[in-house]
Design a protein around this motif. Structure first.
Motif, PDB file in Angstrom:
ATOM      1  N   LEU A  56       0.862  -1.179   0.000  1.00 46.40           N
ATOM      2  CA  LEU A  56       0.000   0.000   0.000  1.00 46.40           C
ATOM      3  C   LEU A  56       0.894   1.223   0.000  1.00 46.40           C
ATOM      4  O   LEU A  56       1.715   1.407   0.902  1.00 46.40           O
ATOM      5  CB  LEU A  56      -0.906   0.008   1.232  1.00 46.40           C
ATOM      6  N   GLY A  57       0.753   2.045  -1.010  1.00 50.72           N
ATOM      7  CA  GLY A  57       1.646   3.189  -1.129  1.00 50.72           C
ATOM      8  C   GLY A  57       0.923   4.468  -1.471  1.00 50.72           C
ATOM      9  O   GLY A  57      -0.191   4.453  -2.015  1.00 50.72           O
ATOM     10  N   ASP A  58       1.559   5.555  -1.135  1.00 52.11           N
ATOM     11  CA  ASP A  58       1.083   6.892  -1.472  1.00 52.11           C
ATOM     12  C   ASP A  58       2.241   7.610  -2.151  1.00 52.11           C
ATOM     13  O   ASP A  58       3.179   8.051  -1.483  1.00 52.11           O
ATOM     14  CB  ASP A  58       0.656   7.630  -0.197  1.00 52.11           C
ATOM     15  N   PRO A  59       2.224   7.716  -3.482  1.00 47.95           N
ATOM     16  CA  PRO A  59       3.354   8.311  -4.196  1.00 47.95           C
ATOM     17  C   PRO A  59       3.564   9.779  -3.874  1.00 47.95           C
ATOM     18  O   PRO A  59       4.584  10.361  -4.263  1.00 47.95           O
ATOM     19  CB  PRO A  59       2.991   8.108  -5.672  1.00 47.95           C
ATOM     20  N   GLY A  60       2.632  10.379  -3.144  1.00 45.48           N
ATOM     21  CA  GLY A  60       2.812  11.772  -2.758  1.00 45.48           C
ATOM     22  C   GLY A  60       3.694  11.941  -1.545  1.00 45.48           C
ATOM     23  O   GLY A  60       4.151  13.061  -1.259  1.00 45.48           O
ATOM     24  N   GLN A  61       3.968  10.842  -0.809  1.00 46.26           N
ATOM     25  CA  GLN A  61       4.708  10.960   0.442  1.00 46.26           C
ATOM     26  C   GLN A  61       6.216  10.961   0.233  1.00 46.26           C
ATOM     27  O   GLN A  61       6.727  10.664  -0.844  1.00 46.26           O
ATOM     28  CB  GLN A  61       4.305   9.827   1.396  1.00 46.26           C
ATOM     29  N   LEU A  62       6.933  11.257   1.325  1.00 46.71           N
ATOM     30  CA  LEU A  62       8.380  11.321   1.291  1.00 46.71           C
ATOM     31  C   LEU A  62       8.996   9.964   0.966  1.00 46.71           C
ATOM     32  O   LEU A  62       8.559   8.944   1.496  1.00 46.71           O
ATOM     33  CB  LEU A  62       8.919  11.793   2.644  1.00 46.71           C
ATOM     34  N   ARG A  97      -8.036  18.921   1.239  1.00 49.33           N
ATOM     35  CA  ARG A  97      -7.941  19.926   0.176  1.00 49.33           C
ATOM     36  C   ARG A  97      -6.553  20.555   0.147  1.00 49.33           C
ATOM     37  O   ARG A  97      -5.947  20.698  -0.916  1.00 49.33           O
ATOM     38  CB  ARG A  97      -9.003  21.025   0.374  1.00 49.33           C
ATOM     39  N   LEU A  98      -6.032  20.927   1.320  1.00 46.67           N
ATOM     40  CA  LEU A  98      -4.702  21.522   1.366  1.00 46.67           C
ATOM     41  C   LEU A  98      -3.628  20.510   0.985  1.00 46.67           C
ATOM     42  O   LEU A  98      -2.652  20.861   0.309  1.00 46.67           O
ATOM     43  CB  LEU A  98      -4.418  22.097   2.757  1.00 46.67           C
ATOM     44  N   ALA A  99      -3.808  19.265   1.414  1.00 47.92           N
ATOM     45  CA  ALA A  99      -2.838  18.224   1.049  1.00 47.92           C
ATOM     46  C   ALA A  99      -2.804  18.040  -0.463  1.00 47.92           C
ATOM     47  O   ALA A  99      -1.732  17.885  -1.060  1.00 47.92           O
ATOM     48  CB  ALA A  99      -3.198  16.913   1.739  1.00 47.92           C
ATOM     49  N   THR A 100      -3.981  18.060  -1.095  1.00 50.90           N
ATOM     50  CA  THR A 100      -4.044  17.915  -2.550  1.00 50.90           C
ATOM     51  C   THR A 100      -3.376  19.095  -3.242  1.00 50.90           C
ATOM     52  O   THR A 100      -2.643  18.917  -4.227  1.00 50.90           O
ATOM     53  CB  THR A 100      -5.509  17.777  -3.004  1.00 50.90           C
ATOM     54  N   MET A 101      -3.600  20.297  -2.737  1.00 50.89           N
ATOM     55  CA  MET A 101      -2.938  21.474  -3.304  1.00 50.89           C
ATOM     56  C   MET A 101      -1.418  21.361  -3.176  1.00 50.89           C
ATOM     57  O   MET A 101      -0.675  21.672  -4.111  1.00 50.89           O
ATOM     58  CB  MET A 101      -3.436  22.741  -2.600  1.00 50.89           C
ATOM     59  N   ALA A 102      -0.948  20.889  -2.015  1.00 57.01           N
ATOM     60  CA  ALA A 102       0.490  20.723  -1.816  1.00 57.01           C
ATOM     61  C   ALA A 102       1.049  19.691  -2.787  1.00 57.01           C
ATOM     62  O   ALA A 102       2.107  19.899  -3.396  1.00 57.01           O
ATOM     63  CB  ALA A 102       0.767  20.306  -0.371  1.00 57.01           C
ATOM     64  N   ASN A 140      -4.406  17.307  16.147  1.00 60.08           N
ATOM     65  CA  ASN A 140      -4.058  18.672  15.749  1.00 60.08           C
ATOM     66  C   ASN A 140      -2.568  18.756  15.444  1.00 60.08           C
ATOM     67  O   ASN A 140      -1.739  18.228  16.193  1.00 60.08           O
ATOM     68  CB  ASN A 140      -4.410  19.660  16.856  1.00 60.08           C
ATOM     69  N   VAL A 141      -2.236  19.441  14.352  1.00 58.03           N
ATOM     70  CA  VAL A 141      -0.848  19.543  13.901  1.00 58.03           C
ATOM     71  C   VAL A 141      -0.532  20.981  13.493  1.00 58.03           C
ATOM     72  O   VAL A 141      -1.371  21.666  12.894  1.00 58.03           O
ATOM     73  CB  VAL A 141      -0.589  18.596  12.702  1.00 58.03           C
ATOM     74  N   ILE A 142       0.668  21.430  13.848  1.00 56.04           N
ATOM     75  CA  ILE A 142       1.219  22.681  13.331  1.00 56.04           C
ATOM     76  C   ILE A 142       2.363  22.319  12.395  1.00 56.04           C
ATOM     77  O   ILE A 142       3.279  21.587  12.792  1.00 56.04           O
ATOM     78  CB  ILE A 142       1.749  23.589  14.455  1.00 56.04           C
ATOM     79  N   VAL A 143       2.316  22.785  11.154  1.00 61.13           N
ATOM     80  CA  VAL A 143       3.386  22.532  10.195  1.00 61.13           C
ATOM     81  C   VAL A 143       4.212  23.808  10.047  1.00 61.13           C
ATOM     82  O   VAL A 143       3.712  24.838   9.596  1.00 61.13           O
ATOM     83  CB  VAL A 143       2.831  22.098   8.827  1.00 61.13           C
ATOM     84  N   TRP A 144       5.472  23.732  10.477  1.00 66.43           N
ATOM     85  CA  TRP A 144       6.404  24.856  10.365  1.00 66.43           C
ATOM     86  C   TRP A 144       7.173  24.681   9.063  1.00 66.43           C
ATOM     87  O   TRP A 144       8.063  23.847   8.951  1.00 66.43           O
ATOM     88  CB  TRP A 144       7.340  24.867  11.571  1.00 66.43           C
ATOM     89  N   ASP A 145       6.810  25.482   8.056  1.00 64.37           N
ATOM     90  CA  ASP A 145       7.413  25.353   6.731  1.00 64.37           C
ATOM     91  C   ASP A 145       8.755  26.079   6.722  1.00 64.37           C
ATOM     92  O   ASP A 145       8.816  27.304   6.656  1.00 64.37           O
ATOM     93  CB  ASP A 145       6.469  25.937   5.674  1.00 64.37           C
ATOM     94  N   ASP A 146       9.844  25.293   6.792  1.00 65.68           N
ATOM     95  CA  ASP A 146      11.180  25.900   6.789  1.00 65.68           C
ATOM     96  C   ASP A 146      11.870  25.753   5.437  1.00 65.68           C
ATOM     97  O   ASP A 146      13.094  25.849   5.333  1.00 65.68           O
ATOM     98  CB  ASP A 146      12.054  25.315   7.901  1.00 65.68           C
ATOM     99  N   GLY A 147      11.075  25.506   4.391  1.00 67.66           N
ATOM    100  CA  GLY A 147      11.622  25.512   3.033  1.00 67.66           C
ATOM    101  C   GLY A 147      12.351  24.254   2.630  1.00 67.66           C
ATOM    102  O   GLY A 147      13.105  24.264   1.645  1.00 67.66           O
ATOM    103  N   TYR A 175       3.114  17.746   1.608  1.00 64.33           N
ATOM    104  CA  TYR A 175       1.980  16.814   1.579  1.00 64.33           C
ATOM    105  C   TYR A 175       2.047  15.849   2.759  1.00 64.33           C
ATOM    106  O   TYR A 175       1.051  15.614   3.457  1.00 64.33           O
ATOM    107  CB  TYR A 175       2.007  16.052   0.251  1.00 64.33           C
ATOM    108  N   THR A 176       3.224  15.282   3.006  1.00 67.78           N
ATOM    109  CA  THR A 176       3.397  14.346   4.120  1.00 67.78           C
ATOM    110  C   THR A 176       3.103  15.020   5.449  1.00 67.78           C
ATOM    111  O   THR A 176       2.410  14.459   6.303  1.00 67.78           O
ATOM    112  CB  THR A 176       4.826  13.771   4.121  1.00 67.78           C
ATOM    113  N   ALA A 177       3.634  16.223   5.636  1.00 73.26           N
ATOM    114  CA  ALA A 177       3.430  16.938   6.897  1.00 73.26           C
ATOM    115  C   ALA A 177       1.955  17.262   7.117  1.00 73.26           C
ATOM    116  O   ALA A 177       1.411  17.060   8.212  1.00 73.26           O
ATOM    117  CB  ALA A 177       4.269  18.209   6.917  1.00 73.26           C
ATOM    118  N   ILE A 178       1.281  17.749   6.089  1.00 73.90           N
ATOM    119  CA  ILE A 178      -0.129  18.130   6.217  1.00 73.90           C
ATOM    120  C   ILE A 178      -0.997  16.916   6.544  1.00 73.90           C
ATOM    121  O   ILE A 178      -1.911  16.997   7.384  1.00 73.90           O
ATOM    122  CB  ILE A 178      -0.615  18.818   4.920  1.00 73.90           C
TER     123      ILE A 178
END
Length: 439
Positions: free
Chosen positions: A191-197, A229-234, A405-412, A425-428
């Protein structure tokens, strides 16, 4: 099974899995069931196993061997999550490998050879000296590798007797591990998700090739989720604007929230280890724990960094520490409980639960990072529990886990656009209900 009725796409996937297992698995060892977050891979798996009449594998070690399904994941935390949901699972490492550790005598012998070679090299000049230095560096690297556990394929693994191996969260499985899994000759459903790390080094061996089934339709309930929705956008590389997406999901600027607010926001996930160290320090200070690099009590967030089957410790598991005592240079001791409130401890001389000895190095790294510390401390460290502050963790460490609940700190983080999409995508998708994306 519940009253849930699979969609047409899911029903087709279930039928395809059954056809493969019953008629084609000898010619095609691996069946790839892929899908993005919210597409229902787990639902398809449950229905498919039910139709095939396959139950969890029972090892000969547990009594009479009952061949069935062995489920494994790359991370211990992912295996723990599946087990809690009713699917017995273990890590791939524990399923197919035996751990081999060099003895202290072997390490000391190798270290002596390095020292002798260095003594000889000091008397050399020119090209001979350069050649000797290259050889010595290779010897140093081999010595460093000896200080870490190695894994050897276990021919008595349950994988050798199972009817089917199911691998979940396979994006982090690399080439060598994939070859070792396939060497048992058993059908493997991944079972895989090609969007993940992917793995930290290289690409995922199972997600690199085209899937046999790709679930693209998002469940109605999942499609209504702002997180999906945000994961799909990412995943698509679409820009995510600042603002609120529902009552519990928003994108804000980093300056919009304080460390004190972050403490109440759920699990914080970042990209870089340097960011993780900085945020842990800031959040500890905000919680009133900034006076010492050692944890101070039960209110601290502590995450386990090393599996220990004898103690029931799993890499990625959160721990509660109480009655902490500094025991000297390399470790401290504490009364420890796991996420379920179970006491984690070796037995002391009286037969009762003892105190856990925890390596200091990962905590000291928050004050002064030392890249050679862990190599230098290997002899004692291998006997100790390894843990660190878990206020902030990287997305790689979070993979396989979810929090309300999750906070994603986007450090680039991201060497390329694809890397960046996968990381975000993985973080979200670690969030179940509430999400704050900070950029």
């Amino acid at each position: 099974m519940s009253d849930f009725t699979p969609s047409a796409a899911q029903a087709a996937a279930i039928a395809a899995i059954r056809d493969w297992f019953e008629t084609r698995s000898e010619q095609q060892q691996v069946f790839r069931l892929f899908g993005y977050a919210g597409s229902g891979k787990s639902t398809v798996l449950k229905f498919a196993l039910d139709e095939l009449g396959l139950s969890p594998h029972r090892s000969a070690r547990d009594g009479n061997c009952l061949p069935g399904v062995v489920t494994a994941t790359f991370t211990g935390k992912a295996a723990l999550v599946l087990t809690r949901k009713g699917t017995p699972a273990r890590t791939i490492h524990s399923l197919i490998y035996s751990v081999i550790e060099a003895t202290e005598e072997e390490i000391e012998t190798a270290a002596k050879k390095v020292q002798d070679a260095e003594t000889v090299a000091r008397r050399l000049t020119g090209f001979a000296h350069t050649t000797a230095e290259a050889t010595i560096e290779a010897m140093r690297q081999a010595l460093s590798a000896m200080k870490h556990p190695r894994f050897a394929l276990n021919p008595q693994s349950d994988a050798a007797d199972a009817k089917l191996i199911v691998l979940d969260e396979v994006s982090m499985v690399g080439e060598e591990m994939a070859r070792d899994l396939m060497s048992f000759g058993k059908p493997i459903l991944v079972l895989g998700d090609p969007g993940q790390l992917p793995p930290i080094k290289g690409e995922g061996a199972f997600t690199r090739d085209a899937p046999d089934v790709m679930l693209t339709e998002i469940h109605r309930q999942a499609a209504e989720s702002a997180i999906i929705r945000l994961a799909t956008m990412a995943r698509m590389g679409e820009p995510i604007g600042f603002g609120s997406y529902d009552t519990y999901v928003a994108k804000l600027r980093k300056g919009d929230i304080s460390p004190e607010q972050a403490l109440r926001g759920g699990q914080l996930i970042c990209g870089l280890n340097a960011t993780r160290l900085q945020i842990n320090n800031a959040m500890r200070a905000a919680a009133g724990f900034g006076g010492t690099y050692l944890p101070t009590g039960a209110a601290e967030k502590i995450i386990c960094l090393k599996n220990d089957s004898a103690l029931g410790l799993i890499n990625g598991m959160f721990l509660t520490l109480e009655d902490i005592v500094d025991e000297g240079t390399l470790y401290f001791s504490a009364v420890v409980h796991d996420e379920n409130g179970r006491r984690v401890a070796p037995h002391d001389s009286d037969g009762g639960p003892g105190r856990l000895r925890i390596y200091k190095g990962h905590f000291e790294d928050h004050v002064a990072y030392d890249a050679r510390r862990h190599d230098r401390d290997y002899k004692e460290k291998r006997k100790l529990t390894e843990a660190t502050f878990g206020w902030a963790i990287t997305a790689h460490k979070a993979q396989g886990s979810q929090w309300e609940n999750v906070i994603v700190w986007d450090d680039g983080l991201g060497r390329s656009d694809l890397d960046r999409r996968r990381w975000l995508y993985t973080a979200i998708t670690r969030a179940e209900r509430g999400l704050v994306l900070l950029a």
